[in-house]
Scaffold this motif. Structure first.
Motif, mmCIF file in Angstrom:
data_model
loop_
_atom_site.group_PDB
_atom_site.id
_atom_site.type_symbol
_atom_site.label_atom_id
_atom_site.label_comp_id
_atom_site.label_asym_id
_atom_site.label_seq_id
_atom_site.Cartn_x
_atom_site.Cartn_y
_atom_site.Cartn_z
ATOM 1 N N SER A 85 17.296 -12.541 85.062
ATOM 2 C CA SER A 85 17.002 -11.318 84.291
ATOM 3 C C SER A 85 16.209 -11.649 83.036
ATOM 4 C CB SER A 85 18.313 -10.607 83.922
ATOM 5 O OG SER A 85 19.045 -10.271 85.069
ATOM 6 N N LEU A 86 15.178 -12.424 83.201
ATOM 7 C CA LEU A 86 14.403 -12.874 82.052
ATOM 8 C C LEU A 86 13.691 -11.720 81.368
ATOM 9 C CD1 LEU A 86 13.116 -16.194 83.551
ATOM 10 C CD2 LEU A 86 14.294 -15.990 81.359
ATOM 11 N N LYS A 87 13.589 -11.836 80.051
ATOM 12 C CA LYS A 87 12.955 -10.821 79.219
ATOM 13 C C LYS A 87 11.773 -11.449 78.487
ATOM 14 C CE LYS A 87 17.558 -8.933 78.195
ATOM 15 N NZ LYS A 87 18.501 -8.575 77.109
ATOM 16 N N PRO A 88 10.808 -10.635 78.078
ATOM 17 C CA PRO A 88 9.678 -11.191 77.313
ATOM 18 C C PRO A 88 10.142 -11.965 76.076
ATOM 19 C CG PRO A 88 9.149 -8.987 78.050
ATOM 20 C CD PRO A 88 10.597 -9.217 78.410
ATOM 21 N N GLU A 89 11.226 -11.545 75.458
ATOM 22 C CA GLU A 89 11.715 -12.245 74.270
ATOM 23 C C GLU A 89 12.330 -13.603 74.581
ATOM 24 O OE1 GLU A 89 12.430 -9.101 75.220
ATOM 25 O OE2 GLU A 89 14.522 -8.568 74.721
ATOM 26 N N ASP A 90 12.460 -13.948 75.862
ATOM 27 C CA ASP A 90 12.902 -15.293 76.239
ATOM 28 C C ASP A 90 11.736 -16.279 76.242
ATOM 29 O OD1 ASP A 90 15.035 -13.757 78.661
ATOM 30 O OD2 ASP A 90 15.663 -14.667 76.755
ATOM 31 N N THR A 91 10.527 -15.790 76.053
ATOM 32 C CA THR A 91 9.363 -16.667 76.011
ATOM 33 C C THR A 91 9.490 -17.668 74.875
ATOM 34 O OG1 THR A 91 7.885 -15.031 76.990
ATOM 35 C CG2 THR A 91 6.868 -16.748 75.636
ATOM 36 N N ALA A 92 9.387 -18.950 75.215
ATOM 37 C CA ALA A 92 9.567 -20.004 74.225
ATOM 38 C C ALA A 92 9.312 -21.358 74.886
ATOM 39 C CB ALA A 92 10.986 -19.977 73.651
ATOM 40 N N VAL A 93 9.260 -22.378 74.051
ATOM 41 C CA VAL A 93 9.324 -23.752 74.555
ATOM 42 C C VAL A 93 10.796 -24.136 74.605
ATOM 43 C CG1 VAL A 93 8.753 -26.159 74.142
ATOM 44 C CG2 VAL A 93 7.061 -24.363 73.649
ATOM 45 N N TYR A 94 11.248 -24.499 75.773
ATOM 46 C CA TYR A 94 12.648 -24.876 75.975
ATOM 47 C C TYR A 94 12.746 -26.397 75.970
ATOM 48 C CZ TYR A 94 13.951 -20.096 77.046
ATOM 49 O OH TYR A 94 14.199 -18.750 76.968
ATOM 50 N N THR A 95 13.651 -26.899 75.165
ATOM 51 C CA THR A 95 13.810 -28.338 75.018
ATOM 52 C C THR A 95 15.237 -28.742 75.340
ATOM 53 O OG1 THR A 95 12.127 -28.352 73.278
ATOM 54 C CG2 THR A 95 13.527 -30.292 73.456
ATOM 55 N N CYS A 96 15.351 -29.763 76.159
ATOM 56 C CA CYS A 96 16.653 -30.332 76.477
ATOM 57 C C CYS A 96 17.066 -31.284 75.363
ATOM 58 C CB CYS A 96 16.563 -31.076 77.800
ATOM 59 S SG CYS A 96 18.106 -31.848 78.335
ATOM 60 N N ALA A 97 18.353 -31.266 75.032
ATOM 61 C CA ALA A 97 18.863 -32.148 73.986
ATOM 62 C C ALA A 97 20.213 -32.705 74.404
ATOM 63 C CB ALA A 97 18.983 -31.391 72.668
ATOM 64 N N ALA A 98 20.552 -33.840 73.859
ATOM 65 C CA ALA A 98 21.838 -34.459 74.143
ATOM 66 C C ALA A 98 22.438 -34.969 72.838
ATOM 67 C CB ALA A 98 21.673 -35.604 75.130
ATOM 68 N N ARG A 99 23.757 -34.971 72.812
ATOM 69 C CA ARG A 99 24.408 -35.376 71.577
ATOM 70 C C ARG A 99 25.588 -36.291 71.836
ATOM 71 N NH1 ARG A 99 27.540 -30.939 68.315
ATOM 72 N NH2 ARG A 99 28.718 -32.797 67.736
ATOM 73 N N ASN A 100 25.882 -37.058 70.808
ATOM 74 C CA ASN A 100 27.122 -37.814 70.810
ATOM 75 C C ASN A 100 28.188 -36.942 70.144
ATOM 76 O OD1 ASN A 100 26.511 -37.914 68.080
ATOM 77 N ND2 ASN A 100 25.752 -40.024 68.173
ATOM 78 N N ALA A 101 29.180 -37.552 69.533
ATOM 79 C CA ALA A 101 30.263 -36.765 68.963
ATOM 80 C C ALA A 101 29.852 -36.019 67.695
ATOM 81 C CB ALA A 101 31.457 -37.666 68.653
ATOM 82 N N VAL A 102 28.725 -36.382 67.125
ATOM 83 C CA VAL A 102 28.398 -35.862 65.793
ATOM 84 C C VAL A 102 27.155 -34.994 65.770
ATOM 85 C CG1 VAL A 102 27.861 -36.509 63.417
ATOM 86 C CG2 VAL A 102 29.491 -37.878 64.751
ATOM 87 N N ILE A 103 26.049 -35.486 66.331
ATOM 88 C CA ILE A 103 24.788 -34.766 66.164
ATOM 89 C C ILE A 103 23.991 -34.740 67.461
ATOM 90 C CG2 ILE A 103 24.568 -35.314 63.710
ATOM 91 C CD1 ILE A 103 22.525 -37.462 64.549
ATOM 92 N N TRP A 104 23.052 -33.777 67.533
ATOM 93 C CA TRP A 104 22.090 -33.737 68.619
ATOM 94 C C TRP A 104 21.028 -34.792 68.287
ATOM 95 C CZ3 TRP A 104 23.085 -30.938 72.844
ATOM 96 C CH2 TRP A 104 24.006 -29.888 72.732
ATOM 97 N N ASN A 105 21.129 -35.943 68.929
ATOM 98 C CA ASN A 105 20.282 -37.044 68.532
ATOM 99 C C ASN A 105 19.264 -37.473 69.577
ATOM 100 O OD1 ASN A 105 22.611 -37.799 69.908
ATOM 101 N ND2 ASN A 105 22.659 -39.848 69.044
ATOM 102 N N TYR A 106 19.253 -36.806 70.716
ATOM 103 C CA TYR A 106 18.247 -37.101 71.726
ATOM 104 C C TYR A 106 17.568 -35.800 72.142
ATOM 105 C CZ TYR A 106 20.883 -41.451 72.021
ATOM 106 O OH TYR A 106 21.526 -42.627 71.715
ATOM 107 N N TRP A 107 16.226 -35.861 72.262
ATOM 108 C CA TRP A 107 15.467 -34.650 72.571
ATOM 109 C C TRP A 107 14.395 -34.954 73.609
ATOM 110 C CZ3 TRP A 107 16.749 -30.022 70.257
ATOM 111 C CH2 TRP A 107 17.643 -30.107 69.184
#
Length: 117
Positions: A85-107
């Motif tokens: 059910s995608l909407k025009p407002e979903d238009t964006a660059v989507y980036t995958c990220a991964a984190r350890n216990a503290v921060i999102w440190n991989y992109w």
């Protein structure tokens, strides 16, 4: 170190669906969560969804709840984002990220999703 590679972006009409994939490699045993963020033109980056790498528990931004589903296949070290059910407002660059216990440190490098009206 963990490397993330996204795939699956593209152009879709409003109401359509896309599935994004994020393949992780390296020290994936160190991960707590893997998720997706997006940045639309002229806007700040925002959280979309995340899944516990071991637990499988998921979390979503209010704007995508009920439309997007995040899942993971640990055997393939891959996380998926099913977007319906995608909407025009979903238009964006989507980036995958991964984190350890503290921060999102991989992109990852990001993949473009464009939803036409």
């Amino acid at each position: 170190q963990v490397q993330l590679v996204e795939s699956g972006g593209g152009l879709v009409q409003a109401g359509g669906s896309l599935r994004l994939s994020c393949a992780a490699s390296g020290r994936t045993s160190s991960l707590y969560f893997v998720g997706w963020f997006r940045r639309a033109p002229g806007k700040e980056r925002e959280f979309v969804a995340a899944v516990g790498w071991n637990s499988g528990n998921s979390d979503y931004a209010d704007s995508v709840k009920g439309r997007f589903t995040i899942s993971r296949d640990n055997a393939k070290n891959t996380v998926f984002l099913q977007m319906n059910s995608l909407k025009p407002e979903d238009t964006a660059v989507y980036t995958c990220a991964a984190r350890n216990a503290v921060i999102w440190n991989y992109w990852g490098q990001g993949t473009q999703v464009t939803v036409s009206s």
